[in-house]
Design a protein around this motif. Sequence first.
Motif, PDB file in Angstrom:
ATOM      1  N   PRO A 200      15.184  -9.622 -27.161  1.00 56.16           N
ATOM      2  CA  PRO A 200      15.004 -11.028 -26.758  1.00 56.16           C
ATOM      3  C   PRO A 200      13.359 -11.539 -26.263  1.00 56.16           C
ATOM      4  CG  PRO A 200      16.839 -10.390 -25.774  1.00 56.16           C
ATOM      5  CD  PRO A 200      16.009  -9.219 -26.317  1.00 56.16           C
TER       6      PRO A 200
ATOM      7  N   SER B  88       8.659 -13.353 -27.435  1.00 58.93           N
ATOM      8  CA  SER B  88       9.595 -14.216 -27.830  1.00 58.93           C
ATOM      9  C   SER B  88      10.278 -15.219 -26.798  1.00 58.93           C
ATOM     10  CB  SER B  88      10.719 -13.564 -28.589  1.00 58.93           C
ATOM     11  OG  SER B  88      10.151 -12.735 -29.840  1.00 58.93           O
TER      12      SER B  88
ATOM     13  N   GLY C  54      19.778 -11.560 -27.574  1.00 59.57           N
ATOM     14  CA  GLY C  54      19.771 -11.921 -28.955  1.00 59.57           C
ATOM     15  C   GLY C  54      18.296 -12.685 -29.056  1.00 59.57           C
ATOM     16  N   GLY C  55      18.239 -13.046 -30.143  1.00 59.29           N
ATOM     17  CA  GLY C  55      17.162 -14.053 -30.545  1.00 59.29           C
ATOM     18  C   GLY C  55      15.976 -12.847 -30.981  1.00 59.29           C
TER      19      GLY C  55
ATOM     20  N   ASN D  16      16.144 -13.320 -34.766  1.00 58.62           N
ATOM     21  CA  ASN D  16      17.253 -14.225 -34.470  1.00 58.62           C
ATOM     22  C   ASN D  16      18.830 -13.496 -34.443  1.00 58.62           C
ATOM     23  OD1 ASN D  16      18.741 -16.962 -33.535  1.00 58.62           O
ATOM     24  ND2 ASN D  16      19.186 -17.413 -35.843  1.00 58.62           N
TER      25      ASN D  16
ATOM     26  N   SER E  42      17.911  -3.910 -33.349  1.00 57.05           N
ATOM     27  CA  SER E  42      17.095  -4.214 -34.297  1.00 57.05           C
ATOM     28  C   SER E  42      16.686  -3.118 -35.423  1.00 57.05           C
ATOM     29  CB  SER E  42      15.594  -4.689 -33.890  1.00 57.05           C
ATOM     30  OG  SER E  42      14.925  -3.636 -33.255  1.00 57.05           O
TER      31      SER E  42
ATOM     32  N   PRO F  98      16.047  -8.768 -40.952  1.00 62.20           N
ATOM     33  CA  PRO F  98      15.017  -9.748 -40.321  1.00 62.20           C
ATOM     34  C   PRO F  98      14.014  -9.386 -39.648  1.00 62.20           C
ATOM     35  CG  PRO F  98      17.151  -9.581 -38.890  1.00 62.20           C
ATOM     36  CD  PRO F  98      17.482  -8.560 -40.039  1.00 62.20           C
ATOM     37  N   ASP F  99      13.826  -8.087 -39.469  1.00 63.34           N
ATOM     38  CA  ASP F  99      12.600  -7.630 -38.354  1.00 63.34           C
ATOM     39  C   ASP F  99      12.363  -6.106 -39.020  1.00 63.34           C
ATOM     40  OD1 ASP F  99      10.584  -7.273 -36.803  1.00 63.34           O
ATOM     41  OD2 ASP F  99      11.751  -6.883 -35.029  1.00 63.34           O
TER      42      ASP F  99
END
Length: 487
Positions: free
Chosen positions: A28, A33, A46-47, A51, A58, A99-100
């Motif tokens: 997070p 972030s 999360g986030g 997201n 991750s 996503p990352d």
Amino acid sequence: MITLTPAQVDRAAGVLLATAAGDALGVPYEFGSAHLPAAESPQMLGGGLGNFAPGEWSDDTSMAMAIAEVAATGADLTTDDALDTIAGNFLRWFDGNPPDVGNQTRAVLGATRRRLRAGEEGVGRIMREESYVFAADHPRSAGNGALMRTAPVALAHLHDRAHLAEAARLVASLTHADALAGDSCVLWCEAIRHAVLDGVIDIRAGLDLLPTNRVEQWARWLDDASSKSPKSFTPNGFTVTALQAAAAAITQTETPDDLACRHLQLALEAAVHIGDDTDTVAAIAGGLLGGRWGASAVPWRWRRAVHGWPADERPSDATDLIRIATLAVRDGAPYGNGWPLTDDVTYSEDAFTDVVPHPFDDGVLLGTHATVAHHADAVVSMCRVGRRQRCFDGATEVIESRLLDSDDPADNPNLRFVLADTADAVRGLRAEGKTVLLHCVAGQQRTPSVAVEYAALLGQPVDAARAAIAAALPSARGHGLLWTSAG
């Protein structure tokens, strides 16, 4: 296969589990972030940059899992076949459009995929070639992307430190060819190996495995990690500062006088508080902290929350992390009862089949491996179980807790913490309105002991709790280390 003690197996299992926990705690707050006040503990919210869902790990743990899957087969990670499979797993993850992804990793994996689509063969060779091309074109390419995933390499080669060093450097070079990236992985893997086997943290233990012309510089960097403020190691995208940040969080966090294994939680929180690449620094720290304190030191709420890639039929979770790590240190071989590969671990011990309501909370049911038709919503297991253990019998949630029925303190090094944490899991599930089955194999030692601990959480005097539980549960042994430690 080397024979490990129960405590060593627990510490090996902790390597992957604490990696994932640190990763999910840091997600997070990655690169600011979300704001994390200095006085607050990080949460698995999360986030972050991707997201992510609460508790989702991750790229750090996902890429570690890509390696761990190969280690769990018993493969020698220095071989071309193993490196090809690891490289293929990296691409399997990458093809899912995660996503990352770090810029360097994205560049190397993207170039590898293009060459394979053009008809070339030899995924490990191609990936390593692209890694060296990237390093040649980018003189400052010693990013933290190899170090973040290196922990499972240590599990594959606990028996041979020189071979481990070779494996760590080879696996690192699939995406990070810079020599410093390889050095950092060698140091961290050797520290993890040492922690798993000997139960100590010594980040300098692998200095003699490095090229002699870089030993003095690394020694200075490690000196800084032990003396400078952890927050001075930012930014930490560089593999050296990432290692220093993780090392500083670990070595400069005091070990509590009581419940010493809480050092794992406190140091992971300190790692996130350093800032910048929070998930990566905490994942790196988690690998070593788990190797020192074990899976049994990871609190149930973290174990319950963590999940992520691979997610073929369902997201991988804490059970998968423990299963894969255990297989990795056993050369891929399960135990005689089939654990951790079987869906239903078979026990030969005689055990009662009915449920016994907890004397102070009839929403908590005391049972055994043979208990069925209990209608519980959740199960808290204190013995080895499979994914579809018969005693689950329709329960929608299972919390696994590590306790051994043993009077040898070495078998349960985190005993007081585990008793309290398991009882807290029961309390937490009850607070959610769930009926809970609490069980071990035969209901003789672990179940009654945690039942006493839970009664104490409810405010019952310990002596009264012991008497009531012994009366309610005729199988209770009523003596032994676990029983006398509870409450």
